[in-house]
Scaffold this motif. Structure first.
Motif, short mmCIF file in Angstrom:
data_model
loop_
_atom_site.label_atom_id
_atom_site.label_comp_id
_atom_site.label_asym_id
_atom_site.label_seq_id
_atom_site.Cartn_x
_atom_site.Cartn_y
_atom_site.Cartn_z
N GLY A 219 0.81 -1.22 0.00
CA GLY A 219 0.00 0.00 0.00
C GLY A 219 0.84 1.26 0.00
O GLY A 219 2.07 1.22 -0.07
N CYS A 220 0.12 2.38 0.08
CA CYS A 220 0.79 3.69 0.05
C CYS A 220 -0.17 4.72 0.64
O CYS A 220 -1.37 4.69 0.33
CB CYS A 220 1.12 4.06 -1.39
N PRO A 221 0.33 5.60 1.50
CA PRO A 221 -0.58 6.59 2.10
C PRO A 221 -0.98 7.74 1.16
O PRO A 221 -1.86 8.52 1.50
CB PRO A 221 0.22 7.12 3.29
N PHE A 222 -0.33 7.86 -0.02
CA PHE A 222 -0.72 8.90 -0.97
C PHE A 222 -1.92 8.44 -1.81
O PHE A 222 -2.30 7.26 -1.77
CB PHE A 222 0.45 9.26 -1.89
N HIS A 223 -2.49 9.36 -2.56
CA HIS A 223 -3.66 9.02 -3.38
C HIS A 223 -3.51 9.66 -4.76
O HIS A 223 -4.24 10.58 -5.10
CB HIS A 223 -4.95 9.51 -2.71
N CYS A 224 -2.56 9.17 -5.53
CA CYS A 224 -2.36 9.77 -6.85
C CYS A 224 -3.50 9.36 -7.78
O CYS A 224 -4.02 8.24 -7.69
CB CYS A 224 -1.01 9.34 -7.42
N THR A 225 -3.84 10.28 -8.66
CA THR A 225 -5.07 10.11 -9.44
C THR A 225 -4.98 9.00 -10.49
O THR A 225 -5.98 8.57 -11.02
CB THR A 225 -5.43 11.42 -10.16
N TYR A 226 -3.75 8.57 -10.82
CA TYR A 226 -3.56 7.54 -11.85
C TYR A 226 -3.20 6.19 -11.25
O TYR A 226 -2.94 5.24 -11.98
CB TYR A 226 -2.44 7.97 -12.82
N CYS A 227 -3.17 6.08 -9.92
CA CYS A 227 -2.62 4.90 -9.27
C CYS A 227 -3.70 4.15 -8.48
O CYS A 227 -4.50 4.75 -7.76
CB CYS A 227 -1.50 5.32 -8.33
N VAL A 228 -3.70 2.84 -8.60
CA VAL A 228 -4.74 2.05 -7.95
C VAL A 228 -4.27 1.45 -6.61
O VAL A 228 -5.07 0.93 -5.84
CB VAL A 228 -5.26 0.95 -8.93
N THR A 229 -2.97 1.57 -6.33
CA THR A 229 -2.43 0.95 -5.11
C THR A 229 -3.22 1.29 -3.85
O THR A 229 -3.61 0.38 -3.10
CB THR A 229 -0.94 1.33 -4.94
N PRO A 230 -3.49 2.58 -3.57
CA PRO A 230 -4.19 2.87 -2.31
C PRO A 230 -5.61 2.34 -2.25
O PRO A 230 -6.17 2.16 -1.18
CB PRO A 230 -4.19 4.40 -2.23
N LYS A 231 -6.19 2.08 -3.43
CA LYS A 231 -7.55 1.51 -3.45
C LYS A 231 -7.51 0.02 -3.10
O LYS A 231 -8.50 -0.55 -2.66
CB LYS A 231 -8.17 1.64 -4.85
N ASP A 264 8.34 -2.59 -3.05
CA ASP A 264 7.33 -1.79 -2.35
C ASP A 264 6.87 -0.61 -3.21
O ASP A 264 7.61 -0.11 -4.03
CB ASP A 264 7.91 -1.17 -1.08
N ASP A 265 5.67 -0.14 -2.92
CA ASP A 265 5.21 1.11 -3.53
C ASP A 265 5.59 2.31 -2.68
O ASP A 265 5.55 3.45 -3.17
CB ASP A 265 3.68 1.09 -3.70
N ALA A 266 5.90 2.08 -1.42
CA ALA A 266 6.19 3.21 -0.53
C ALA A 266 7.28 2.81 0.48
O ALA A 266 7.12 2.95 1.69
CB ALA A 266 4.91 3.63 0.19
N ILE A 293 10.28 5.71 -5.63
CA ILE A 293 10.27 6.05 -4.20
C ILE A 293 10.00 7.54 -4.03
O ILE A 293 10.07 8.32 -4.99
CB ILE A 293 11.58 5.63 -3.48
N HIS A 294 9.69 7.92 -2.81
CA HIS A 294 9.24 9.28 -2.55
C HIS A 294 10.43 10.21 -2.32
O HIS A 294 11.07 10.16 -1.27
CB HIS A 294 8.29 9.28 -1.34
N ALA A 295 10.67 11.06 -3.31
CA ALA A 295 11.83 11.96 -3.25
C ALA A 295 11.79 12.84 -2.00
O ALA A 295 12.83 13.14 -1.41
CB ALA A 295 11.86 12.83 -4.52
N PHE A 331 0.29 15.37 -5.54
CA PHE A 331 1.25 16.20 -4.82
C PHE A 331 2.27 15.39 -4.03
O PHE A 331 2.66 15.75 -2.93
CB PHE A 331 0.51 17.15 -3.88
N LYS A 332 2.71 14.28 -4.61
CA LYS A 332 3.70 13.47 -3.88
C LYS A 332 5.09 14.07 -3.99
O LYS A 332 5.98 13.72 -3.21
CB LYS A 332 3.69 12.03 -4.39
N VAL A 333 5.29 14.95 -4.96
CA VAL A 333 6.63 15.48 -5.19
C VAL A 333 6.54 16.85 -5.86
O VAL A 333 5.58 17.14 -6.58
CB VAL A 333 7.43 14.49 -6.08
#
Ligand code: SF4
Length: 448
Positions: A219-231, A264-266, A293-295, A331-333
């Motif tokens: 999983g990942c705590p971010f919610h990017c609009t093109y990514c399904v991981t957090p769902k 990992d995604d995060a 990874i998260h810059a 807004f992850k980066v």
């Protein structure tokens, strides 16, 4: 019970073994073993499969990656106008059939499990299951994975001809449903935290492993609009002791393994990341982080700890130079985050040939200048670029927008959403000419 678990072929226009291991199927197999079942594991994408190497010795490239054995095949009707070669990646057909014949003679297989990851790879799953069904005409076959989860109805319709049961979901949820259907005992799985308790042992492989892939978090705590991981996943990370024990186990059995990949995604977002990096530095291996990874999380201290632990491949999730796109997609980066991260990695002594930024290409209504700006910015920082071609994934904001605007149909064949071919038919994003130009431009930037 005797389970046969099969990682299917890939049918695609391109595929490369950039540390691809069927993690979902491996976890499922470990859980079945934990429950006392027997598992026969066939990975059609194992480049070092013992029977395959006699026919076609693999050439390993940097850090254990390499080309899959492949053969050109006919395209499915829906792709017939795409002017590119279509291939089957993985073990030759005859070799797969002979493996299955041998397995069939040795054991009575009670159930077969197959998993399909990328949604547009369902065709490879279909071809794999066609062979399985020929050799095991009456054995129950269960299909899980991301495709079955995101395209459940499509999977049910498409695979009914092979009498396949579709089991959507993540983690061990689908496996529990399968075992329930088979009237198997499940009490050992009550309140069982599989992600914490189950090691990926790699004991299902009798072949040489040029690398192993692990995950320290899902999983990942971010919610990017093109990514399904957090769902699909709640963000969860495994305790450091368990991760270390898992690596110790693998290296004790296979001391020759030099490359350990965290898929990992995060990876960096766990609270105790510094402690994890310190603990990882005790092994004499190279580590790689192929997912973005998260810059923002990389400062001088983290960069030094990554370097001390011997992390090599670093891929930073960057995606776009454009502030509005950065802000509008999650807004992850920001550009400042990227500069800071790269400066810290440089100061820590990273080889900049191993540091990449992912740049998204073909976002809906993005133009080529937008991509070129991002490539130029990464080049100016001295890092490399991986162009990451966008694909709309069900459940994401981008996908829902495209459906709402009637740009794509909710009934679209997932084969058409293969990111390699979207520009050949779609009217969002870049034209194929612009995409080729952006690719050429990026290559030329790094040709010296
Ligand atoms: S940060 Fe990465 S994994 Fe997390 S939601 Fe965004 S794209 Fe997905």
């Amino acid at each position: 019970m005797n389970f046969l678990v099969v990682n299917p072929w890939i049918y695609d226009f391109a595929a490369y073994d950039f540390w691809l291991k069927p993690l979902g199927l491996l976890y499922i197999s470990e859980v079945l073993t934990y429950l006392g079942h027997n598992v026969t594991f066939v990975d059609l994408l194992d480049r070092h499969d013992k029977d395959l190497i006699a026919k076609s010795p693999p050439k390993d490239k940097k850090y254990g990656t390499g080309k899959f054995y492949n053969e050109s095949v006919e395209k499915p009707a829906i792709l017939k106008n795409i002017p590119r070669k279509f291939k089957r990646y993985g073990l030759p057909l005859k070799l797969f059939e002979s493996k299955l014949e041998t397995i069939n003679k040795q054991n009575k297989i009670d159930a077969i499990l197959v998993g399909i990851t990328l949604t547009y790879w369902y065709y490879g799953g279909e071809k794999t299951i066609e062979i399985l069904r020929n050799i095991f005409p009456s054995t129950p076959i269960f299909l899980g994975g991301v495709y079955s989860t995101l395209y459940t109805e499509h999977a049910e319709n498409n695979f009914s001809k092979f009498k396949v049961n579709i089991f959507p979901g993540t983690g061990i949820f689908p496996l529990k449903k399968v075992l329930e259907l088979l009237n198997e005992e499940l009490t050992k799985l009550n309140n069982f935290n599989w992600f914490e308790e189950i090691d990926l042992t790699y004991d299902f492989y009798d072949s040489y492993l040029t690398y192993v892939v692990l995950i320290s978090s899902v999983g990942c705590p971010f919610h990017c609009t093109y990514c399904v991981t957090p769902k699909m996943w709640k963000f969860q990370y495994r305790s450091i002791d368990k991760i270390i024990n898992n690596i110790e186990y693998i290296l004790k059995k296979r001391p020759y393994v030099k490359d350990v990949v965290f898929f990992d995604d995060a990876f960096l977002l766990r609270k105790d990341i510094k402690e994890l990096l310190k603990a990882l530095s005790t092994f004499n291996v190279r580590y790689h982080l192929p997912n973005g990874i998260h810059a923002r999380r990389i400062d001088d201290e983290i960069a030094l700890l990554l370097k001390k632990a011997n992390f090599r491949t670093i891929k930073l999730g960057y995606e776009s130079y454009d502030f509005n796109i950065q802000k509008g997609t999650g807004f992850k980066v920001t550009n400042e985050d990227l500069v800071k991260a790269v400066t810290s990695l440089k100061n820590a002594g990273f080889d900049m040939n191993d540091v990449y930024a992912y740049v998204l290409v073909n976002l809906p209504f993005q133009d080529k200048e937008n991509v070129i700006q991002a490539v130029d910015f990464c080049h100016s920082l001295g890092i490399r670029v991986n162009l990451n071609e966008f694909t709309p994934i069900p459940g994401t904001v981008e996908y829902n927008e495209l459906i709402k605007k009637n740009v794509i149909s909710p009934n679209i064949d997932p084969l058409l959403l293969n990111n390699t071919i979207i520009p050949y038919w779609s009217n969002f994003g870049l034209s194929i000419e612009d995409l080729e130009e952006v690719k050429r431009y990026t290559k030329s930037k790094y040709s010296d």
